[in-house]
Design a protein around this motif. Structure first.
Motif, PDB file in Angstrom:
ATOM      1  N   LYS A  18     -32.508  20.487 -32.995  1.00  8.73           N
ATOM      2  CA  LYS A  18     -31.685  21.037 -31.916  1.00  8.73           C
ATOM      3  C   LYS A  18     -30.210  21.015 -32.275  1.00  8.73           C
ATOM      4  O   LYS A  18     -29.466  21.914 -31.911  1.00  8.73           O
ATOM      5  CB  LYS A  18     -31.905  20.251 -30.623  1.00  8.73           C
ATOM      6  N   LEU A  19     -29.772  19.962 -32.983  1.00  7.75           N
ATOM      7  CA  LEU A  19     -28.372  19.872 -33.394  1.00  7.75           C
ATOM      8  C   LEU A  19     -28.132  20.479 -34.764  1.00  7.75           C
ATOM      9  O   LEU A  19     -26.996  20.559 -35.217  1.00  7.75           O
ATOM     10  CB  LEU A  19     -27.922  18.400 -33.412  1.00  7.75           C
ATOM     11  N   ASN A  55     -27.209  17.712 -23.274  1.00  7.22           N
ATOM     12  CA  ASN A  55     -26.772  18.822 -22.431  1.00  7.22           C
ATOM     13  C   ASN A  55     -25.256  18.874 -22.320  1.00  7.22           C
ATOM     14  O   ASN A  55     -24.668  19.962 -22.329  1.00  7.22           O
ATOM     15  CB  ASN A  55     -27.402  18.717 -21.041  1.00  7.22           C
ATOM     16  N   GLN A  56     -24.601  17.718 -22.218  1.00  9.93           N
ATOM     17  CA  GLN A  56     -23.136  17.671 -22.171  1.00  9.93           C
ATOM     18  C   GLN A  56     -22.549  18.253 -23.451  1.00  9.93           C
ATOM     19  O   GLN A  56     -21.596  19.020 -23.421  1.00  9.93           O
ATOM     20  CB  GLN A  56     -22.636  16.237 -22.037  1.00  9.93           C
ATOM     21  N   SER A  61     -19.696  22.393 -26.565  1.00 15.97           N
ATOM     22  CA  SER A  61     -19.630  23.292 -27.716  1.00 15.97           C
ATOM     23  C   SER A  61     -19.546  24.754 -27.288  1.00 15.97           C
ATOM     24  O   SER A  61     -18.874  25.555 -27.916  1.00 15.97           O
ATOM     25  CB  SER A  61     -20.802  23.068 -28.656  1.00 15.97           C
ATOM     26  N   LYS A  62     -20.227  25.112 -26.188  1.00 14.54           N
ATOM     27  CA  LYS A  62     -20.125  26.488 -25.695  1.00 14.54           C
ATOM     28  C   LYS A  62     -18.710  26.797 -25.250  1.00 14.54           C
ATOM     29  O   LYS A  62     -18.164  27.851 -25.569  1.00 14.54           O
ATOM     30  CB  LYS A  62     -21.077  26.706 -24.513  1.00 14.54           C
ATOM     31  N   SER A  63     -18.075  25.872 -24.524  1.00 15.66           N
ATOM     32  CA  SER A  63     -16.717  26.124 -24.043  1.00 15.66           C
ATOM     33  C   SER A  63     -15.726  26.170 -25.195  1.00 15.66           C
ATOM     34  O   SER A  63     -14.805  26.968 -25.190  1.00 15.66           O
ATOM     35  CB  SER A  63     -16.298  25.078 -23.012  1.00 15.66           C
ATOM     36  N   SER A  64     -15.924  25.341 -26.224  1.00 17.19           N
ATOM     37  CA  SER A  64     -15.000  25.376 -27.362  1.00 17.19           C
ATOM     38  C   SER A  64     -15.184  26.664 -28.160  1.00 17.19           C
ATOM     39  O   SER A  64     -14.222  27.211 -28.680  1.00 17.19           O
ATOM     40  CB  SER A  64     -15.180  24.158 -28.258  1.00 17.19           C
TER      41      SER A  64
END
Length: 88
Positions: A18-19, A55-56, A61-64
């Motif tokens: 996942k990562l 999830n955090q 990562s999406k916002s960055s």
């Protein structure tokens, strides 16, 4: 593994794909404290990582990624030292 535990936690083996990092990288990050983990069975048992933390990290990562894409082109870092011969 208990279903209530599996609903709230990932094992290292589940988290690695996942990562997109190796299992040894996850273990190293757990040791240095950048990934939170618990060992409910004591030393020598499976390490469990909270799904809430995963999830955090996905949200962060999406916002960055959105911020970096909205800032335009990526600026190239200048490298010190002499210019290569082909640029002279």
């Amino acid at each position: 593994m208990n279903t209530s535990i599996s609903a709230a936690f990932h094992t290292i083996e589940e988290l690695a794909p996942k990562l997109a990092v190796s299992i040894s990288t996850i273990r190293r990050r757990i040791r240095d404290g950048s990934i939170p983990a618990i060992q409910p069975g004591g030393k020598g048992t499976k390490l469990l990582i909270p799904k809430e933390w995963v999830n955090q990290q996905a949200t962060i990562s999406k916002s960055s990624r959105l911020e970096s894409s909205s800032s335009g082109r990526h600026q190239r870092k200048s490298i010190s030292g002499p210019a290569p011969r082909w640029r002279k």
